[in-house]
Each structure stands twice: as C-alpha cells, then as structure tokens.
Design a protein around this motif. Structure first.
Motif, short mmCIF file in Angstrom:
data_model
loop_
_atom_site.label_atom_id
_atom_site.label_comp_id
_atom_site.label_asym_id
_atom_site.label_seq_id
_atom_site.Cartn_x
_atom_site.Cartn_y
_atom_site.Cartn_z
N PHE A 64 0.83 -1.20 0.00
CA PHE A 64 0.00 0.00 0.00
C PHE A 64 0.87 1.25 0.00
O PHE A 64 0.65 2.18 -0.79
CB PHE A 64 -0.93 0.02 1.21
CG PHE A 64 -1.51 1.37 1.50
CD1 PHE A 64 -2.52 1.89 0.71
CD2 PHE A 64 -1.01 2.15 2.55
CE1 PHE A 64 -3.04 3.15 0.96
CE2 PHE A 64 -1.53 3.41 2.81
CZ PHE A 64 -2.55 3.91 2.01
N ALA A 65 1.87 1.30 0.87
CA ALA A 65 2.74 2.47 0.95
C ALA A 65 3.53 2.63 -0.33
O ALA A 65 3.55 3.72 -0.92
CB ALA A 65 3.68 2.35 2.16
N GLU A 66 4.16 1.56 -0.78
CA GLU A 66 5.07 1.65 -1.92
C GLU A 66 4.37 1.84 -3.24
O GLU A 66 4.95 2.42 -4.17
CB GLU A 66 5.99 0.42 -1.96
CG GLU A 66 6.94 0.39 -0.78
CD GLU A 66 7.83 -0.84 -0.75
OE1 GLU A 66 7.79 -1.65 -1.71
OE2 GLU A 66 8.56 -1.00 0.25
N MET A 67 3.14 1.38 -3.37
CA MET A 67 2.42 1.54 -4.63
C MET A 67 1.35 2.62 -4.54
O MET A 67 1.35 3.57 -5.32
CB MET A 67 1.83 0.21 -5.08
CG MET A 67 2.90 -0.79 -5.43
SD MET A 67 2.29 -2.21 -6.30
CE MET A 67 1.75 -1.51 -7.83
N GLY A 68 0.43 2.46 -3.60
CA GLY A 68 -0.67 3.42 -3.50
C GLY A 68 -0.20 4.83 -3.21
O GLY A 68 -0.59 5.79 -3.89
N CYS A 69 0.66 4.96 -2.22
CA CYS A 69 1.15 6.29 -1.86
C CYS A 69 2.07 6.85 -2.93
O CYS A 69 2.09 8.06 -3.17
CB CYS A 69 1.85 6.25 -0.50
SG CYS A 69 0.72 5.86 0.86
#
Length: 137
Positions: A64-69
């Motif tokens: 989530f952090a590495e892709m979504g953000c």
C-alpha cells in the motif's frame, strides 16, 4: 557563470525541482512495490512481521505504501499525507530490516527517507493536483 554560483531561488525553479523529485522518487518506489506483489504467491508468505500484525498484513501495508502512496505522490495529490506511510516504511526498512546490516545496505532507504521528508516539508509544489485543488477553493 554567475547563475551557477547564485544562491537566490526563483519559485519557478523550486517548483520544477519538487516536480522532478516527486516524479522520480514515485517511479523508483513503484518498482519496489511491484516486486513485492509476487511475494503474495509464496506459501507461506515470506515477509518480515515488523509490527506484530502477521506477515500478510505487513506485506499488504508495505505494498500500500510503496504503490498506493507512490501513485498519489506521482500525481501530486495529498502528497504530505501520502509520504507519511512511506516515511514509516523507510524507517522500518533502515532501522529494523537492515538495522544490523552495513551502511551500504541502509543507504538506499536513507535516500528515499530524505526525499520523503523533503516532500513532507515542501508539499507537492505548483505542478500538482494539490495545486489545482487548492486553486479552485
């Protein structure tokens, strides 16, 4: 030659620098997130359970952090909020995952961390969706 050594800044140059930092860091981090998706296919999932939520949830939070953000940062949408999970992810990577490793293993995470802190302090700049949203208010 005077311009090269000048310490004055124009807001235009600062906004272009922020745009370049945002786009490049987002694209580079997306490659890390994409490579983690394949880890979900492993049985059992091989990922560090760094906060006690289980390996699958820890992996999902990292993705989530590495892709979504990173997508939000790429667009310049909610940049200051989007960098917070990435700052946390890089702190975990540097000080927990690679805490016992030599500095060379920690260095990349520190580079990411510094850019994310810079974006937290500066925001997304003029060339961003954040700028469009705030201009309409």
């Amino acid at each position: 030659m005077k311009k090269i050594f000048s310490v004055s800044r124009s807001s235009e140059h600062v906004d272009i620098a922020i745009l370049l930092a945002r786009i490049s860091i987002a694209i580079l981090m997306l490659t890390h997130g994409i490579s983690k998706i394949a880890l979900f296919n492993e049985t059992p999932v091989q990922f560090m359970d760094f906060i006690g939520l289980g390996t699958e949830m820890s992996l999902a939070l990292a993705i989530f952090a590495e892709m979504g953000c990173s997508v939000l940062i790429l667009l310049g949408l909610g940049t200051r909020v989007a960098v917070i999970p990435l700052i946390i992810t890089m702190l975990v990577a540097v000080f927990i995952v690679h805490g016992a490793d030599p500095f060379a293993k920690q260095e990349m995470g520190l580079h990411y961390l510094l850019v994310y802190i810079m974006l937290l302090l500066t925001g997304s700049g003029k060339y961003s969706l954040d700028s469009l949203v705030t201009a309409k208010r």
